[in-house]
Write an enzyme that holds these catalytic residues in place. Structure first.
Site, short mmCIF file in Angstrom:
data_model
loop_
_atom_site.label_atom_id
_atom_site.label_comp_id
_atom_site.label_asym_id
_atom_site.label_seq_id
_atom_site.Cartn_x
_atom_site.Cartn_y
_atom_site.Cartn_z
N CYS A 143 0.86 -1.19 0.00
CA CYS A 143 0.00 0.00 0.00
C CYS A 143 0.89 1.23 0.00
CB CYS A 143 -0.87 0.01 1.23
SG CYS A 143 -1.82 -1.49 1.43
N ARG A 169 1.58 2.50 -8.78
CA ARG A 169 1.75 1.17 -8.19
C ARG A 169 0.47 0.36 -8.18
NH1 ARG A 169 4.80 1.32 -3.22
NH2 ARG A 169 2.79 0.90 -2.27
N TRP A 225 -3.98 -1.55 -1.33
CA TRP A 225 -3.96 -2.71 -2.23
C TRP A 225 -4.45 -3.85 -1.35
CZ3 TRP A 225 -2.94 -4.65 -7.05
CH2 TRP A 225 -2.55 -5.97 -7.14
N ASN A 263 0.66 -0.36 6.23
CA ASN A 263 1.17 -1.08 5.07
C ASN A 263 1.83 -2.34 5.61
OD1 ASN A 263 2.18 -1.84 2.64
ND2 ASN A 263 3.57 -0.11 2.39
N GLY A 264 1.42 -3.50 5.11
CA GLY A 264 2.00 -4.76 5.59
C GLY A 264 0.92 -5.74 5.99
N GLU A 311 10.17 -21.97 -17.04
CA GLU A 311 9.99 -20.57 -16.62
C GLU A 311 11.22 -19.74 -16.99
OE1 GLU A 311 7.70 -18.76 -15.92
OE2 GLU A 311 8.46 -17.05 -14.81
N LYS A 351 11.20 -16.44 -19.32
CA LYS A 351 11.69 -15.15 -18.84
C LYS A 351 12.64 -14.54 -19.85
CE LYS A 351 9.59 -13.87 -16.39
NZ LYS A 351 8.43 -14.64 -16.00
N GLU A 384 10.72 -13.59 -23.37
CA GLU A 384 9.70 -12.54 -23.39
C GLU A 384 10.30 -11.15 -23.19
OE1 GLU A 384 6.71 -12.80 -20.30
OE2 GLU A 384 8.17 -13.52 -18.85
N HIS A 387 16.27 -36.74 -28.90
CA HIS A 387 15.18 -37.23 -29.77
C HIS A 387 14.83 -36.20 -30.83
CE1 HIS A 387 14.70 -40.79 -27.35
NE2 HIS A 387 14.81 -40.01 -26.27
N LYS A 404 -0.04 -6.96 -19.42
CA LYS A 404 0.10 -7.51 -18.06
C LYS A 404 -1.06 -8.45 -17.73
CE LYS A 404 1.93 -8.02 -14.01
NZ LYS A 404 3.02 -9.01 -13.99
C1 F6R Z 1 5.06 -14.12 -17.95
C2 F6R Z 1 3.75 -13.73 -17.45
C3 F6R Z 1 2.55 -14.38 -18.04
C4 F6R Z 1 1.47 -14.62 -16.98
C5 F6R Z 1 0.19 -15.14 -17.64
C6 F6R Z 1 -0.89 -15.43 -16.62
O1 F6R Z 1 6.09 -13.45 -17.31
O2 F6R Z 1 3.62 -12.88 -16.61
O3 F6R Z 1 2.88 -15.57 -18.68
O4 F6R Z 1 1.97 -15.54 -16.04
O5 F6R Z 1 -0.29 -14.21 -18.57
O6 F6R Z 1 -1.27 -14.26 -15.96
P1 F6R Z 1 -2.05 -14.33 -14.60
O7 F6R Z 1 -1.15 -14.95 -13.60
O8 F6R Z 1 -2.40 -12.91 -14.27
O9 F6R Z 1 -3.27 -15.19 -14.81
#
Ligand code: F6R
Length: 610
Positions: A2, A27, A75, A101-102, A483, A487, A490, A506, A605
């Site tokens: 927050c 934020r 938040w 906050n916390g 993962e 990372k 992307e 294979h 996002k």
């Molecule tokens: C990769 C990333 C995406 C999300 C995916 C699911 O770094 O952030 O692959 O993991 O779009 O998003 P959420 O978790 O919001 O359902």
């Protein structure tokens, strides 16, 4: 998580608080509020929604005749976004107002005991216990009441506190949640983040752990947790607003990687009580329920799906219940075998991902019980689930997830151990030992960041021009490789793929040539010999190999070009530490390539379309 801002001085406070909160808007938040001293009483204005709603209520702050106040953007963690759950919270008799906050880990016990004393509560938050404790302990000495209150609290907190008897001063406290003090000719400030006060002052100091500060318009006194005076040295902030928003880092992704120890601590610690028992608030699965499940589906997208892949190993190992992991976009169209003997675990940071939500609905319609792991309180996935576990990672701004992934993963351990415990499959002592190790994960992650970061920055410099990269691993190392590879690709736009190390020959091994970058995850002891053989296969074909392993596996140096060493850790928790250098490799390589790391091309996002 927050945002907090507080001011006392010569100026009208409400416009300053609104301005400070506006500078924290980037934020993300779901409600906002302020509490100000006005003619000897505390006036609180707060509202769910945008800051503009609050601003309109009080004529941009002009309607509040006050020069002392505290403000907050929330938040949500405990309790949905709503007017009542917004901060500031006022004690029952209006004597204290607080912003927090916390997370207060022992709030349920405190709340029960205050309710037994006749205190009534207006919100569902953990924070509201704080102002009522202050009211209970106050006997004319404000600092003593604050000390008694914080001595009662467990968890993390940055607090702003005002008391109706004091028109000229307020108090702030810091414990495991950041707080700064800002000094100026026209008055003094506190804030959770530098941008909130940067247009008023650049002279600040950071409060230390457990420090308590008393602010008046022309004086600031700092005390340690025993109320002994502390001398602080002010520093001059030279950052511009953009850098300040990122805590001095160049990108949010980097800031969020660094925040992981805190996010993990906040997510894990409140779920393990003083007796070493798991407390999963929001989960109501009984032993009979769990015994009745024939299978578990974990369904999610992207990185959340990769968490599920690790989750499969963990949950199957501990509960012996078969687990299937499905991409939400596939699950919804493949006529899955789901009935009322199915538990579906849905993972989502945003709680709004369209495919994940559709998969949830599909599963629910077929009779499955839905347990979701979500970071955003009150999101659609949370609302439609039978049981919800919140990750307390705080708002994630960078498009590529880091701290949400890590906290989701920590939930997998907790769920698996919770189920194994309910089923009576493990000795209590064994569960306690594993929980004690899980509690150490935040510290280990901190250590990994510190020890591996310089090496990874070097590697990123050396390899930033590569066009392809392959990530290999077996067992949980393979799940983490998925993962790690995502990372990198992307954020850096380097073509990258993850392979189960044994699968390479294979087909994919034909792509390995002189100089191809291969990152081998080789932490998993049971299969390390096998992974090493696969490393030799690529090395023999000219690959440049980076191996990630634990510090006891020095033998891998013979077959690699570089080794990233991790501290020795129980195999179960290996993914939590292994992923961190992989996030950093993706990040620093992308930075070297000059990519727009926080907003990679073509990505959003929250993916709310199919
Ligand atoms: C990769 C990333 C995406 C999300 C995916 C699911 O770094 O952030 O692959 O993991 O779009 O998003 P959420 O978790 O919001 O359902």
């Amino acid at each position: 998580m927050c945002g907090i801002v507080g001011y006392v001085g010569k100026e009208q406070v409400a416009p300053i608080l609104l301005d400070g909160l506006a500078r924290l808007e980037y934020r993300g938040y779901d409600s906002a509020g302020i509490a100000c001293m006005e003619n000897g009483t505390i006036r609180v204005n707060k509202a769910k929604g945008r800051l503009q709603v609050l601003s309109d209520m009080i004529d941009g702050g002009n309607a509040v005749a006050s020069t002392l106040g505290i403000g907050h953007t929330r938040w949500a963690t405990h309790g949905k976004p709503s007017d009542e759950n917004s901060h500031p919270h006022m004690s029952q008799n209006g004597k204290f107002a607080i912003v927090h906050n916390g997370i207060i880990e022992n709030y349920s016990e405190i709340k029960a005991s205050l309710m037994a004393d006749g205190v009534t509560f207006a919100s569902e938050t953990d924070s509201e216990v704080i102002c009522n404790l202050l009211e209970k302990f106050y006997e004319g000495d404000l600092l003593k009441a604050v000390k008694k209150t914080v001595d009662t609290l467990e968890g993390s907190y940055a607090l702003g506190i005002i008391c109706h008897e004091y028109e000229d001063r307020f108090i702030a406290v810091r414990h495991a949640s950041p707080l700064i003090v800002g000094l100026s000719e026209k008055g003094n400030f506190v804030a959770s983040d530098i941008p909130a006060i940067l247009s008023y002052t650049r002279k600040i100091y950071h409060l230390g752990e457990g420090e308590i500060v008393e602010l008046t318009g022309d004086k600031v006194r700092v005390f340690n947790s025993d109320l002994e005076p502390v001398i602080k040295q002010a520093e001059e902030i030279t950052w511009d607003v953009k850098s300040a928003e990122k805590d001095g880092y160049d990108y949010f992704m980097e800031k969020e990687i660094m925040e992981q120890p805190r996010a993990l601590h906040d997510t894990i610690s409140p779920r393990i009580d003083d007796n070493g028992e798991i407390v999963l608030d929001g989960v109501h699965l009984t032993r009979e329920d769990i015994e009745g499940y024939r299978r578990i589906y974990i369904t999610a997208c992207g990185s959340a799906y990769h968490v599920g892949m690790v989750g499969k190993y963990i949950i199957e190992k501990m509960t012996r219940i078969p687990v299937e992991v499905d991409l939400a976009s596939e699950f919804r169209y493949r006529d899955p075998i789901v009935d009322d003997k199915t538990l579906m675990i849905i993972i989502s940071q945003s709680g709004e991902t369209a495919d994940t939500l559709a998969a949830l609905r599909e599963g629910k319609q077929r009779g499955a019980r839905i347990l979701s792991i979500v970071n955003v309180v009150g999101s659609s996935i949370a609302n439609e689930s039978d049981d919800v576990l919140y990750t307390w990672a705080g708002p994630e701004i960078a498009v590529a997830t880091t701290k949400a992934y890590s906290t989701q993963l920590s939930m997998m351990y907790l769920i698996a151990l919770y189920m194994a415990d309910k089923l009576g499959l493990m000795e209590k002592e064994e569960i306690r030992t594993l929980l004690a190790s899980l509690m150490q994960v935040p510290e280990l992650v901190e250590q990994v960041i510190e020890t591996t970061r310089p090496q990874i920055m070097e590697l990123a410099k050396q390899y930033h021009q590569v066009e392809h990269a392959y990530y290999l691993g077996r067992n949980v190392d393979y799940a983490v490789a998925m993962e790690a590879s995502l990372k990198l690709k992307e954020v850096s736009y380097v073509h990258s793929e993850a392979y189960a190390a044994g699968e390479l020959k294979h087909g994919t091994i034909s792509l390995i040539e002189e100089g191809t970058l291969v990152v081998a995850l080789a932490g998993c002891h049971r299969v390390i010999e096998k992974t090493v053989s696969n490393i030799q296969e690529v090395k023999a074909r000219g690959a440049k190999v980076i191996v990630v392993t634990t510090e006891d596996n020095t033998g891998v140096e013979k077959v690699s070009d570089h080794v990233i060493y991790l501290p020795k850790v129980k195999e179960l928790f290996l993914p939590s530490v292994e992923v961190v250098p992989m996030q950093m490799l993706g990040f620093y390589l992308a930075k070297e390539r000059g990519c727009d790391v926080d907003k990679p091309r073509n990505l959003a996002k929250s993916v709310t379309v199919e």
